[in-house]
Design a protein around this motif. Structure first.
Motif, short mmCIF file in Angstrom:
data_model
loop_
_atom_site.label_atom_id
_atom_site.label_comp_id
_atom_site.label_asym_id
_atom_site.label_seq_id
_atom_site.Cartn_x
_atom_site.Cartn_y
_atom_site.Cartn_z
N SER A 1 1.00 -0.47 6.39
CA SER A 1 -0.56 -0.13 6.52
C SER A 1 -1.05 0.78 5.63
CB SER A 1 -0.69 0.14 8.00
OG SER A 1 -1.97 0.58 8.20
N ILE A 2 -1.76 0.33 4.61
CA ILE A 2 -2.56 1.43 3.85
C ILE A 2 -3.53 2.08 4.43
CG2 ILE A 2 -4.16 -0.34 2.87
CD1 ILE A 2 -2.34 2.53 0.87
N GLN A 3 -3.88 1.65 5.61
CA GLN A 3 -4.88 2.25 6.50
C GLN A 3 -4.27 3.59 7.32
OE1 GLN A 3 -7.29 -0.58 8.62
NE2 GLN A 3 -8.23 -1.54 7.04
N SER A 4 -3.20 3.69 7.39
CA SER A 4 -2.34 4.66 7.87
C SER A 4 -2.34 5.78 6.98
CB SER A 4 -1.10 4.51 8.39
OG SER A 4 -0.04 4.00 7.39
N ILE A 5 -2.62 5.52 5.78
CA ILE A 5 -2.74 6.97 4.64
C ILE A 5 -4.13 7.06 4.69
CG2 ILE A 5 -2.06 7.65 2.40
CD1 ILE A 5 0.26 5.43 2.56
N ASP A 6 -4.43 8.45 4.51
CA ASP A 6 -5.85 9.06 4.22
C ASP A 6 -5.91 9.20 2.63
OD1 ASP A 6 -8.13 10.08 4.23
OD2 ASP A 6 -7.80 11.92 4.94
N ALA B 1 6.33 -7.84 7.79
CA ALA B 1 4.99 -7.60 7.76
C ALA B 1 4.83 -7.06 6.27
CB ALA B 1 4.57 -6.13 8.67
N TYR B 2 4.46 -7.68 5.53
CA TYR B 2 4.29 -7.64 3.91
C TYR B 2 3.57 -6.39 3.81
CZ TYR B 2 2.36 -8.66 -0.68
OH TYR B 2 2.00 -8.93 -1.86
N SER B 3 4.27 -5.63 2.71
CA SER B 3 3.59 -4.33 2.40
C SER B 3 3.02 -4.60 1.09
CB SER B 3 4.71 -2.98 2.41
OG SER B 3 4.25 -2.02 1.88
N ALA B 4 1.47 -4.87 1.10
CA ALA B 4 0.82 -5.01 -0.01
C ALA B 4 0.78 -4.00 -0.86
CB ALA B 4 -0.43 -5.68 0.51
N LEU B 5 0.59 -2.66 -0.63
CA LEU B 5 0.23 -1.69 -1.35
C LEU B 5 0.99 -0.71 -1.30
CD1 LEU B 5 -3.61 -1.42 -0.79
CD2 LEU B 5 -2.66 -1.90 -2.96
N VAL B 6 1.57 -0.06 -0.15
CA VAL B 6 2.62 0.80 0.10
C VAL B 6 3.92 0.62 -0.60
CG1 VAL B 6 3.79 2.26 1.79
CG2 VAL B 6 1.44 1.48 2.24
N ASN C 1 -3.44 -13.16 10.72
CA ASN C 1 -3.71 -12.10 11.26
C ASN C 1 -4.92 -11.34 10.61
OD1 ASN C 1 -3.91 -9.38 12.87
ND2 ASN C 1 -2.39 -10.26 14.29
N LEU C 2 -6.33 -11.38 10.94
CA LEU C 2 -7.02 -10.79 10.15
C LEU C 2 -6.68 -9.05 10.03
CD1 LEU C 2 -9.26 -11.16 8.03
CD2 LEU C 2 -10.70 -11.02 9.91
N ARG C 3 -6.54 -8.49 11.15
CA ARG C 3 -6.35 -7.13 11.45
C ARG C 3 -5.18 -6.56 10.57
NH1 ARG C 3 -7.26 -4.29 17.01
NH2 ARG C 3 -9.12 -5.09 16.76
N ASN C 4 -3.97 -7.58 10.77
CA ASN C 4 -2.78 -7.03 9.72
C ASN C 4 -2.97 -7.21 8.34
OD1 ASN C 4 -1.24 -6.55 12.10
ND2 ASN C 4 -0.45 -8.46 12.44
N TYR C 5 -3.97 -8.20 7.97
CA TYR C 5 -4.33 -8.31 6.61
C TYR C 5 -4.99 -7.36 6.14
CZ TYR C 5 -5.79 -11.06 2.57
OH TYR C 5 -6.00 -11.65 1.41
N LYS C 6 -6.09 -6.96 6.59
CA LYS C 6 -6.78 -5.72 6.44
C LYS C 6 -6.16 -4.39 6.17
CE LYS C 6 -11.47 -7.59 7.71
NZ LYS C 6 -12.60 -7.54 8.61
N ALA C 7 -5.28 -4.56 7.27
CA ALA C 7 -4.58 -3.04 7.21
C ALA C 7 -3.42 -2.90 5.90
CB ALA C 7 -3.62 -3.10 8.64
N ALA C 8 -3.08 -3.98 5.59
CA ALA C 8 -2.13 -4.07 4.57
C ALA C 8 -3.01 -3.82 3.13
CB ALA C 8 -1.25 -5.28 4.53
N LEU C 9 -3.87 -4.48 3.07
CA LEU C 9 -4.76 -4.63 1.66
C LEU C 9 -5.97 -3.55 1.64
CD1 LEU C 9 -3.08 -7.36 2.07
CD2 LEU C 9 -4.65 -8.09 0.34
N ILE C 10 -6.55 -3.28 2.60
CA ILE C 10 -7.99 -2.45 2.24
C ILE C 10 -7.68 -1.06 2.87
CG2 ILE C 10 -10.27 -2.47 2.90
CD1 ILE C 10 -9.97 -5.58 3.44
N ILE D 1 -0.38 1.69 -9.96
CA ILE D 1 -0.25 1.13 -8.47
C ILE D 1 0.62 0.11 -8.54
CG2 ILE D 1 -1.83 0.49 -6.25
CD1 ILE D 1 -4.38 1.48 -7.86
N PRO D 2 1.97 0.29 -8.70
CA PRO D 2 2.81 -0.81 -8.78
C PRO D 2 2.96 -1.92 -8.02
CG PRO D 2 4.13 1.08 -8.30
CD PRO D 2 2.54 1.50 -8.35
N ALA D 3 2.29 -1.77 -6.82
CA ALA D 3 2.48 -3.00 -6.02
C ALA D 3 1.28 -3.83 -6.31
CB ALA D 3 2.44 -2.80 -4.47
N ALA D 4 0.33 -3.78 -6.73
CA ALA D 4 -0.94 -4.29 -6.98
C ALA D 4 -1.30 -4.46 -8.63
CB ALA D 4 -2.05 -3.68 -6.32
#
Length: 463
Positions: free
Chosen positions: A129-134, A167-172, A306-315, A334-337
């Motif tokens: 979850s990138i959304q867990s990081i400020d 749970a795919y870590s798209a950015l972290v 799961n749209l909530r999980n998808y957004k948490a990983a990418l947005i 930003i090596p994951a992306a």
């Protein structure tokens, strides 16, 4: 663009290779569809040799696509990053089951002390979850700041976690692996990539996490940012829009119907009752026309998204979109992306993997390490990606339904770019582009992948 470190111009002395190239060029040309002047490039290696390469369209207003063209490939770069980790494991600088905190002590914060590379690379660490990081969009470009934030982050289980195996870590993911790479090599990520992977493969000037300033104006852009425009190239990419989603034209549907994989797609569609039931009228019992949505749905089941999980990983939590094509973003890490590479470079990386870690007489990855990296770690549904990804260590299964690809693995990108290898066939493949699409609303990567298997496996090109 020319790459001095890479011998990309191959002589196709074998008639079969020439015919394969001609077929692939025709298919890629057909798949430009009505999206000109945008285009892309595809490169295929087998047994360490380039057997086909094709390109179409413009990468920039003054640059035609070629196998050497640099392109932003989003998460396709994760496979490059993972391969670098495996080289370091082969050199005994890292171990898959050693806690990351043993190399990077700050990472132990928030109860992460037992998380290993295996957990992260198979997307089982709950660090998705990138959304867990400020962090706002500007902070995401600050490498050292993001390393500190990721080291301090806590684990976050996905929504409905009991339904998923990963749970795919798209950015972290990129900051975690980048941080541990820097910790053990005592080099910057860019230096480590060059020293341990791209220089040994002869592709040091065509594969980056953070594009050098001198190369930014050589990176492919979205056609909507350059077509008919005289803007300074440094400003290209500043306009941010969602990818284009449009109805298929009659010509597009005709193109699909002429692809080698079309019959396979029809058979799978008919066998899939859930898909067939979404088709209206007489087509339900006699499927003769498949559009983009139906074909893509054979590879990604968006009903399971799961749209909530998808957004948490990418947005990011602040919801400010990242413009990945902007100069500052291309130069950031930003090596994951934001991996940038040519199709030729990606195909060579995967050609080395297709040959079990060997490249031109040199061992980059030993046999034991290769066996470990290629072994599936999870087989169930992913919480972010609407599919069973069968995660290996840093790669997923090859998304093919028309060929036997059990031994194959690679990585796709958000825009539908892809690179993969098939060790059983000693085959590697890379497709990159600047079409304004996402992996969930396009079929090109699937059509090209299936075409290569069809052309080679079914001996269409045999005398």
């Amino acid at each position: 663009m020319s790459d001095n470190n890479n011998k990309t111009n191959q002589n196709f002395d074998d008639q079969t290779d020439s015919e394969l190239q001609q077929h692939l060029q025709r298919i890629l040309t057909d798949l430009q569809l009505d999206d000109a002047p945008a285009g892309g490039a595809v490169v295929v290696y087998q047994d360490g040799k380039c057997i086909a390469q094709a390109s179409i369209g413009l990468a920039r207003a003054n640059l035609s696509w070629s196998p050497d063209t640099l392109s932003l490939n989003f998460s396709t770069g994760k496979g490059v990053l993972a391969t670098l980790v495996h080289v370091l494991v082969a050199q005994q600088l890292l171990a898959y089951d050693e806690p990351i905190a043993s190399y990077w002590p700050a990472f132990a914060a928030q109860h992460k002390g037992d998380i290993t590379l295996r957990h992260v690379m198979s997307h089982q660490a709950n660090l998705f979850s990138i959304q867990s990081i400020d962090a706002d969009s500007e902070e995401l470009l600050d490498w050292q700041l993001m390393l500190s934030k990721v080291a301090a982050m806590s684990v976050t289980a996905p929504e409905d976690a009991e339904l998923y195996d990963s749970a795919y870590s798209a950015l972290v993911y990129g900051w975690v692996l980048g941080g541990v790479i820097e910790a053990v090599t005592e080099l910057s990520l860019a230096e480590a990539l060059r020293h341990y992977l791209t220089e040994p493969l002869g592709i040091a000037d065509s594969c980056y996490f953070g594009v050098p300033a001198s190369k930014v104006d050589q990176v492919a852009m979205l056609a909507k940012n350059f077509a008919g425009s005289n803007e300074d190239s440094s400003q290209l990419g500043n306009r941010r829009h969602k990818p284009t989603i449009k109805a298929d034209s009659a010509e597009t549907l005709k193109t699909y119907a002429n692809l080698p994989s079309y019959g396979c797609w029809q058979q799978h569609t008919l066998a899939n009752k859930k898909t067939a039931n979404t088709i209206q009228g007489d087509e339900q019992n006699n499927l003769t026309i498949l559009d983009t949505a139906h074909i893509n749905g054979l590879y990604f089941n968006t009903s399971k998204l799961n749209l909530r999980n998808y957004k948490a990983a990418l947005i990011p939590a602040n919801k400010q979109p990242i413009d990945y094509y902007q100069r500052e973003t291309l130069q950031a890490a930003i090596p994951a992306a934001n991996g940038v590479a040519s199709a030729q470079a990606l195909a060579i990386i995967y050609a080395m993997l297709a040959n079990g870690g060997q490249w031109q007489g040199r061992t980059l990855i030993d046999s034991a390490t290769f066996e470990a990296l290629a072994k599936p770690q999870v087989t169930g549904l992913d919480a972010v990606m609407p599919s069973n990804m069968d995660w290996r260590l840093g790669y997923h299964r090859l998304l093919s339904i028309c060929a036997d690809t059990q031994a194959s693995f690679g990585h796709i990108g958000y825009n539908g770019s892809v690179a993969w290898c098939d060790p059983a066939r000693q085959l590697s493949f890379a497709f990159i582009h600047n079409f304004d699409t996402t992996m969930l609303n396009d079929v090109r990567q699937f059509a090209l992948t299936e075409a290569v298997f069809d052309l080679l496996d079914n001996k269409i090109l045999a005398p």
